[in-house]
Design a protein around this motif. Structure first.
Motif, mmCIF file in Angstrom:
data_model
loop_
_atom_site.group_PDB
_atom_site.id
_atom_site.type_symbol
_atom_site.label_atom_id
_atom_site.label_comp_id
_atom_site.label_asym_id
_atom_site.label_seq_id
_atom_site.Cartn_x
_atom_site.Cartn_y
_atom_site.Cartn_z
ATOM 1 N N GLN A 45 36.033 47.770 47.145
ATOM 2 C CA GLN A 45 37.037 46.917 46.168
ATOM 3 C C GLN A 45 36.950 45.459 46.571
ATOM 4 N N GLN A 46 36.792 45.248 47.855
ATOM 5 C CA GLN A 46 36.722 43.679 48.259
ATOM 6 C C GLN A 46 35.498 43.168 47.463
ATOM 7 N N LEU A 47 34.501 43.953 47.646
ATOM 8 C CA LEU A 47 33.166 43.538 46.872
ATOM 9 C C LEU A 47 33.353 43.222 45.378
ATOM 10 N N GLU A 48 34.256 44.239 44.785
ATOM 11 C CA GLU A 48 34.360 43.896 43.396
ATOM 12 C C GLU A 48 35.142 42.834 42.975
ATOM 13 N N GLU A 49 36.278 42.598 43.975
ATOM 14 C CA GLU A 49 36.888 41.399 43.756
ATOM 15 C C GLU A 49 36.225 39.980 43.904
ATOM 16 N N ALA A 50 35.364 40.091 44.775
ATOM 17 C CA ALA A 50 34.495 38.785 45.351
ATOM 18 C C ALA A 50 33.599 38.581 44.182
ATOM 19 N N LYS A 51 32.918 39.699 43.390
ATOM 20 C CA LYS A 51 31.984 39.537 42.540
ATOM 21 C C LYS A 51 32.833 39.078 41.236
ATOM 22 N N GLU A 52 34.018 39.418 41.078
ATOM 23 C CA GLU A 52 34.791 39.056 39.970
ATOM 24 C C GLU A 52 35.018 37.264 40.155
ATOM 25 N N VAL A 53 35.376 36.992 41.260
ATOM 26 C CA VAL A 53 35.584 35.513 41.637
ATOM 27 C C VAL A 53 34.046 34.803 41.204
ATOM 28 N N ALA A 54 33.059 35.188 41.911
ATOM 29 C CA ALA A 54 31.856 34.845 41.572
ATOM 30 C C ALA A 54 31.546 34.689 40.313
ATOM 31 N N GLN A 55 31.798 35.696 39.314
ATOM 32 C CA GLN A 55 31.423 35.711 37.997
ATOM 33 C C GLN A 55 32.176 34.565 37.409
ATOM 34 N N VAL A 56 33.389 34.161 37.695
ATOM 35 C CA VAL A 56 34.143 33.148 37.270
ATOM 36 C C VAL A 56 33.392 31.837 37.453
ATOM 37 N N HIS A 57 32.969 31.715 38.827
ATOM 38 C CA HIS A 57 32.517 30.442 39.118
ATOM 39 C C HIS A 57 30.988 30.269 38.355
ATOM 40 N N ALA A 58 30.143 31.221 38.187
ATOM 41 C CA ALA A 58 28.913 31.273 37.489
ATOM 42 C C ALA A 58 29.193 30.821 36.172
ATOM 43 N N GLN A 59 30.192 31.609 35.314
ATOM 44 C CA GLN A 59 30.373 31.430 34.152
ATOM 45 C C GLN A 59 30.841 30.001 34.007
ATOM 46 N N ARG A 60 31.549 29.291 34.831
ATOM 47 C CA ARG A 60 31.881 27.781 35.001
ATOM 48 C C ARG A 60 30.596 26.886 35.107
ATOM 49 N N ILE A 61 29.787 27.211 35.946
ATOM 50 C CA ILE A 61 28.674 26.462 36.241
ATOM 51 C C ILE A 61 27.836 26.554 34.818
ATOM 52 N N ASN A 62 27.744 27.439 34.311
ATOM 53 C CA ASN A 62 26.797 27.801 33.050
ATOM 54 C C ASN A 62 27.468 26.792 31.949
ATOM 55 N N GLN A 63 28.777 26.838 31.938
ATOM 56 C CA GLN A 63 29.648 26.306 30.949
ATOM 57 C C GLN A 63 29.297 24.451 31.266
ATOM 58 N N LEU A 64 29.581 24.222 32.399
ATOM 59 C CA LEU A 64 29.197 22.864 32.850
ATOM 60 C C LEU A 64 28.011 22.432 32.631
ATOM 61 N N ALA A 65 26.841 23.177 32.856
ATOM 62 C CA ALA A 65 25.434 23.082 32.648
ATOM 63 C C ALA A 65 25.291 22.779 31.319
#
Length: 169
Positions: free
Chosen positions: A94-114
């Motif tokens: 569960q902790q891993l899945e929550e962390a992956k969701e947070v990472a996914q948000v950051h990755a999407q933001r990086i891709n948007q900014l890129a």
């Protein structure tokens, strides 16, 4: 988990009751063997067993019940240990899945900014292409250099592994 612990406590309580009952049954039938020979003690115990056959059978029944209850406690302890291991693994997942969701948000933001940065760099390059001829005529040097090596980060995933790559604009 709490239910298993409660069941184990009830089993231990029942074992304690049986031990007390066993002690009460045997306290009246203690053979004093302080000054007797080993053979005389054996004969005394045999005589007592013959005379109190029902008591002996009852004591055997109590011993068998205690053994069965102790076996149930061991089974529940094993089950509890297994459940704790599974619970710990589920919590980690569960902790891993929550962390992956947070990472996914950051990755999407990086891709948007890129993407936004790439668009801005293209606009700058278009301005530079338009200004460069006049800039050369006035200042005798280029307006902007380095457009061939400009890159922006981009996060991609194959489902298991995430990779950050540089996309050349």
């Amino acid at each position: 988990m709490e239910q298993i612990q409660a069941e184990m406590a009830a089993l231990k309580s029942q074992i304690q009751i049986l031990l007390e009952e066993r002690a009460a049954l045997t306290i009246n039938n203690v053979i004093s063997g302080e000054n007797e020979s080993p053979q005389a003690m054996v004969e005394a115990y045999r005589r007592q067993a013959r005379e109190n056959a029902q008591l002996s059978v009852e004591l055997q029944g109590i011993d068998a019940a205690i053994a069965a209850l102790e076996g149930q406690i061991k089974q529940k302890q094993t089950k509890l240990v297994r459940w704790e291991g599974q619970s710990k693994q589920l919590i980690q997942q569960q902790q891993l899945e929550e962390a992956k969701e947070v990472a996914q948000v950051h990755a999407q933001r990086i891709n948007q900014l890129a993407s936004e940065l790439a668009t801005e760099v293209r606009f700058l390059k278009a301005c530079a292409n338009q200004l460069s001829p006049m800039y050369w005529q006035i200042y005798y040097k280029p307006f902007i250099t380095g457009f061939k090596t400009i890159s922006v980060p981009y996060v991609r995933s194959d489902g298991e592994v995430w990779t950050i790559v540089n996309r050349i604009i």
